[in-house]
Motif scaffolding. Structure first.
Motif: not given
Length: 240
Positions: A28, A30, A32, A130, A132
């Motif tokens: 996914p 997704d 941030p 958070d 990546w």
């Protein structure tokens, strides 16, 4: 673990004939914010995740080395000249992907002599909760790829960033169902035609790697066609 990178390795036809690659779950997208992609050498990030970067449209790059040891016995270029060439190629590849404005952190480690502890500290300074962190897999079989992956894993554990590892040389030495590879962690990024085309163009921005520097054996291409075939597939793979 250092692995021998010799011969033609596992062919792309063998990989695409393995049913598992078509059933890995999608990753996914997704995230941030803008990810940090970490490359032990110029072009690792392009081979591994250029399609993903094209889809995301933004990323920062941590260039661990300048790749000056790609042709240690070159009769054409010195190590300093190779470093300059590969920095330019990286900039060209990022522009092709629409990431010409990306921030590039040049960390200046020697090619073949990465200081893992220092690198972990440097990467921790670029990461946060958070975020990546896309990096070469810790088991990839190349010492620089593995040291970079381990350093990134430490930095992610310290900062709460999300570690996502991309294999490069594992596609050469490993084989379908190889028990040394964490296939259970594999996630696919399917690439639409535009992303595949952008990746192909970004790989072409590295003539010092995909074409011979000169006629001598020491100046042979590092990424001949049978290697490049593994990175022309319609998807990319991440170990989550």
């Amino acid at each position: 673990m250092v692995r021998p990178i010799a011969g033609e390795g596992t062919t792309e036809c063998e990989w695409l004939a393995w049913d598992a690659v078509w059933s890995w779950p999608a990753l996914p997208l997704d995230l941030p914010g803008s990810p940090l992609v970490v490359a032990p050498h110029p072009d690792d990030e392009i081979l591994g995740v250029a399609g993903l970067l094209s889809l995301l449209g933004s990323a920062d790059l941590a260039a661990v080395t300048d790749g000056e040891a790609s042709h240690p016995g070159s009769t054409v270029h010195s190590r300093g000249e190779l470093a300059a060439i590969r920095r330019t190629e990286t900039a060209d590849a990022l522009r092709v992907l629409g990431l010409g404005g990306s921030r590039v952190h040049r960390l200046g480690h020697p090619d073949g002599g990465i200081d893992e502890d220092t690198l972990a500290e440097e990467l921790a300074g670029l990461l946060g909760p958070d975020r990546w962190c896309l990096v070469t897999w810790r088991g990839d079989g190349h010492p620089d790829h593995e040291a970079t992956g381990r350093a990134a894993a430490r930095a992610c554990a310290e900062t709460g960033a999300r570690l996502l590892e991309y294999p490069i040389w594992a596609w050469h030495w490993s084989y379908p169902n190889d028990p040394d590879v964490p296939w259970h962690r594999a996630r696919r990024i399917d690439l639409p035609p535009a992303a595949r085309a952008a990746k192909s163009a970004a790989i072409a921005a590295f003539p010092s790697q995909i074409a011979p520097l000169g006629p001598a054996p020491e100046d042979a291409a590092i990424l001949p066609p049978h290697v490049l075939a593994r990175f022309a597939r319609p998807f990319e793979v991440i170990f989550e």
